[in-house]
Design an enzyme around this catalytic site. Structure first.
Site, PDB file in Angstrom:
ATOM      1  N   CYS A 170     -15.197 -21.033  -7.544  1.00  0.00           N
ATOM      2  CA  CYS A 170     -16.029 -19.997  -7.073  1.00  0.00           C
ATOM      3  C   CYS A 170     -14.938 -18.743  -7.320  1.00  0.00           C
ATOM      4  CB  CYS A 170     -16.084 -20.161  -5.675  1.00  0.00           C
ATOM      5  SG  CYS A 170     -17.000 -21.728  -5.345  1.00  0.00           S
ATOM      6  N   HIS A 227     -17.411 -13.384  -2.111  1.00  0.00           N
ATOM      7  CA  HIS A 227     -18.173 -14.699  -2.553  1.00  0.00           C
ATOM      8  C   HIS A 227     -19.184 -15.207  -1.519  1.00  0.00           C
ATOM      9  CE1 HIS A 227     -18.765 -18.654  -3.941  1.00  0.00           C
ATOM     10  NE2 HIS A 227     -17.888 -19.234  -2.951  1.00  0.00           N
ATOM     11  N   ASN A 246     -24.701 -21.173  -2.158  1.00  0.00           N
ATOM     12  CA  ASN A 246     -23.413 -20.848  -2.966  1.00  0.00           C
ATOM     13  C   ASN A 246     -23.611 -21.043  -4.389  1.00  0.00           C
ATOM     14  OD1 ASN A 246     -20.730 -20.984  -3.972  1.00  0.00           O
ATOM     15  ND2 ASN A 246     -19.847 -21.994  -2.385  1.00  0.00           N
TER      16      ASN A 246
HETATM   17  O1  UT7 Z   1     -17.254 -22.014  -2.539  1.00  0.00           O
HETATM   18  C1  UT7 Z   1     -16.425 -22.818  -1.767  1.00  0.00           C
HETATM   19  C2  UT7 Z   1     -17.204 -24.006  -1.050  1.00  0.00           C
HETATM   20  N1  UT7 Z   1     -16.971 -24.544   0.273  1.00  0.00           N
HETATM   21  C3  UT7 Z   1     -17.164 -24.171   1.235  1.00  0.00           C
HETATM   22  O2  UT7 Z   1     -17.600 -22.772   1.383  1.00  0.00           O
HETATM   23  C4  UT7 Z   1     -16.874 -24.660   2.328  1.00  0.00           C
HETATM   24  C5  UT7 Z   1     -16.325 -23.911   3.703  1.00  0.00           C
HETATM   25  N2  UT7 Z   1     -16.863 -24.652   4.937  1.00  0.00           N
HETATM   26  C6  UT7 Z   1     -17.988 -24.710   5.428  1.00  0.00           C
HETATM   27  O3  UT7 Z   1     -18.858 -23.889   5.068  1.00  0.00           O
HETATM   28  C7  UT7 Z   1     -18.261 -25.370   6.703  1.00  0.00           C
HETATM   29  O4  UT7 Z   1     -17.125 -26.184   7.183  1.00  0.00           O
HETATM   30  C8  UT7 Z   1     -19.638 -26.508   6.457  1.00  0.00           C
HETATM   31  C9  UT7 Z   1     -20.897 -25.493   6.502  1.00  0.00           C
HETATM   32  C10 UT7 Z   1     -19.541 -27.288   5.301  1.00  0.00           C
HETATM   33  C11 UT7 Z   1     -19.735 -27.432   7.602  1.00  0.00           C
HETATM   34  O5  UT7 Z   1     -19.683 -26.600   9.010  1.00  0.00           O
HETATM   35  P1  UT7 Z   1     -19.084 -27.053  10.153  1.00  0.00           P
HETATM   36  O6  UT7 Z   1     -19.312 -26.135  11.310  1.00  0.00           O
HETATM   37  O7  UT7 Z   1     -17.430 -26.919   9.540  1.00  0.00           O
HETATM   38  O8  UT7 Z   1     -19.581 -28.296  10.376  1.00  0.00           O
HETATM   39  P2  UT7 Z   1     -18.621 -29.893  10.420  1.00  0.00           P
HETATM   40  O9  UT7 Z   1     -18.214 -30.146   8.972  1.00  0.00           O
HETATM   41  O10 UT7 Z   1     -17.420 -29.862  11.341  1.00  0.00           O
HETATM   42  O11 UT7 Z   1     -19.477 -30.743  10.780  1.00  0.00           O
HETATM   43  C12 UT7 Z   1     -20.117 -30.803  12.142  1.00  0.00           C
HETATM   44  C13 UT7 Z   1     -21.157 -32.075  12.394  1.00  0.00           C
HETATM   45  C14 UT7 Z   1     -20.805 -33.246  11.972  1.00  0.00           C
HETATM   46  O12 UT7 Z   1     -21.119 -34.333  12.904  1.00  0.00           O
HETATM   47  P3  UT7 Z   1     -20.322 -34.875  14.197  1.00  0.00           P
HETATM   48  O13 UT7 Z   1     -19.147 -35.529  13.404  1.00  0.00           O
HETATM   49  O14 UT7 Z   1     -19.945 -33.645  14.796  1.00  0.00           O
HETATM   50  O15 UT7 Z   1     -21.133 -35.794  14.944  1.00  0.00           O
HETATM   51  C15 UT7 Z   1     -21.419 -33.383  10.365  1.00  0.00           C
HETATM   52  O16 UT7 Z   1     -21.555 -34.627  10.192  1.00  0.00           O
HETATM   53  O17 UT7 Z   1     -22.363 -31.452  11.453  1.00  0.00           O
HETATM   54  C16 UT7 Z   1     -22.721 -32.701  10.736  1.00  0.00           C
HETATM   55  N3  UT7 Z   1     -23.348 -32.318   9.377  1.00  0.00           N
HETATM   56  C17 UT7 Z   1     -24.591 -32.012   9.625  1.00  0.00           C
HETATM   57  N4  UT7 Z   1     -25.650 -31.971  10.244  1.00  0.00           N
HETATM   58  C18 UT7 Z   1     -26.807 -31.798   9.791  1.00  0.00           C
HETATM   59  C19 UT7 Z   1     -22.648 -32.155   8.530  1.00  0.00           C
HETATM   60  N5  UT7 Z   1     -23.714 -31.661   7.541  1.00  0.00           N
HETATM   61  C20 UT7 Z   1     -24.836 -31.450   8.056  1.00  0.00           C
HETATM   62  C21 UT7 Z   1     -26.085 -31.078   7.919  1.00  0.00           C
HETATM   63  N6  UT7 Z   1     -27.005 -31.345   8.724  1.00  0.00           N
HETATM   64  N7  UT7 Z   1     -26.430 -30.951   6.504  1.00  0.00           N
END
Ligand code: UT7
Length: 316
Positions: free
Chosen positions: A116, A243, A273
């Site tokens: 990225c 980004h 993204n």
């Molecule tokens: O260019 C570089 C690319 N990478 C990035 O930009 C990644 C940077 N990170 C992020 O943007 C965030 O960490 C995410 C958007 C990927 C995730 O957000 P988060 O607030 O860190 O959520 P999390 O991964 O801690 O997940 C929270 C909950 C989980 O459930 P439990 O374990 O709390 O029951 C996940 O399983 O949300 C769940 N979850 C979803 N629920 C509904 C994960 N993806 C989804 C989804 N829909 N799409």
């Protein structure tokens, strides 16, 4: 070393026509529009058609940038395509773009992968090569067809990414849009946090939470260091083109830099993204919307797999 006489002469972009909304995605994976919007700010993304290759999107963005710059394909002697989704491992996408645009054989053409941060890595490389005096006009393109490396059954990643391309033409400054400086970084210790492993399931895999925290810190460091280097206060930046990974990352960066969110260009709500394409796509949109005015100083700042990160300052 600074090369103060090189400028962005034009910008261009290409986005596939097909829109995939959060609501549509929610029919195929267990997610909701509300979760995606709240956690990321993304509402929809573009998906390239089967025959809409990275090189075709890159060429379309490049053609638009050349037209904007008033530069003929025959004047281009360097093409760098930043991509992690080339059409094929070889030949380089840049050579395919060269042929599609009719850029002459004396041009140097190659791809570059810094995920990225790829567009900033390509911009710095082109800036240095033009600064050497051995090349005159460069086409610097970020182009991605991420839909081909997304696991569409994995809700934790498939909601984030999209396809598209953006480009700039670099050349001798005409008094405006000069690149003031650039800084690139990499922290290979974090290479395992985000990647596409080889194997039968060769899709994007990442540790989102960990990346989130590091990304904010890296982008803040990259921004602060370049501002310091040029003796500029963050408040003197009229417009930041970050980004486009996650609105919450951009909001945190704005807060840490003490800048209002309104100064940040945000289009991830409509594109998600797009990795190396994200900054040039957002820049082109910002310019066309009149958000970049003569005399303004703009900050570009990115992070990506590697983990790579970097920043650039442009005076319009
Ligand atoms: O260019 C570089 C690319 N990478 C990035 O930009 C990644 C940077 N990170 C992020 O943007 C965030 O960490 C995410 C958007 C990927 C995730 O957000 P988060 O607030 O860190 O959520 P999390 O991964 O801690 O997940 C929270 C909950 C989980 O459930 P439990 O374990 O709390 O029951 C996940 O399983 O949300 C769940 N979850 C979803 N629920 C509904 C994960 N993806 C989804 C989804 N829909 N799409």
């Amino acid at each position: 070393m600074d090369s103060p006489d090189i400028a962005i002469l034009g910008t261009g972009a290409h986005a596939p026509a097909k829109i995939l909304t959060n609501h549509e995605l929610a029919r195929t994976v267990e997610t909701t529009d509300e979760w995606i919007v709240t956690r990321t700010g993304i509402r929809e993304r573009r998906i390239a058609g089967k025959n809409e290759t990275t090189s075709l999107m890159a060429a379309a963005a490049g053609r638009a940038a050349l037209a904007d710059a008033g530069i003929e394909a025959a004047q281009v002697d360097l093409i760098i395509v930043a991509t992690l989704t080339p059409d094929v491992p070889m030949p380089a996408t840049a050579c395919l773009v060269q042929h599609l645009l009719g850029v002459p054989a004396r041009a140097a053409c190659f791809d570059l992968n810094a995920a990225c941060s790829g567009f900033l890595y390509a911009l710095d490389t082109a800036w240095a090569l033009l600064g050497s005096g051995r090349y005159r006009h460069a086409l610097v393109i970020g182009a991605e067809k991420l839909s081909t490396i997304v696991d569409w059954t994995d809700r934790s990643t498939c909601v984030l990414f999209g396809d598209g391309a953006g480009a700039v033409v670099l050349g001798p400054a005409r008094g405006t849009a000069k690149i003031l400086g650039m800084r690139l970084y990499a922290e290979g210790a974090h290479a395992g946090l985000l990647g596409v492993p080889r194997g039968p399931r060769s899709y994007i895999q990442m540790k989102g939470r960990e990346i989130f925290k590091i990304a904010v810190r890296e982008m803040e460091d990259a921004a602060r260091e370049i501002l310091e280097q040029h003796g500029l206060a963050a408040t003197s930046i009229a417009c930041v083109v970050p980004h486009q990974a996650n609105l919450r990352i951009i909001e945190s960066l704005a807060q840490y830099l003490g800048l209002p969110l309104e100064r940040f260009v945000v289009n991830l709500d409509r594109y998600g993204n797009t990795s190396a394409a994200s900054i040039p796509l957002a820049l082109d949109e910002a310019r066309r919307a009149g958000r970049v005015r003569p005399g303004d100083t703009t900050l570009f700042v990115a992070f990506g797999a590697g983990l790579t990160y970097g920043s650039a300052l442009v005076r319009w």
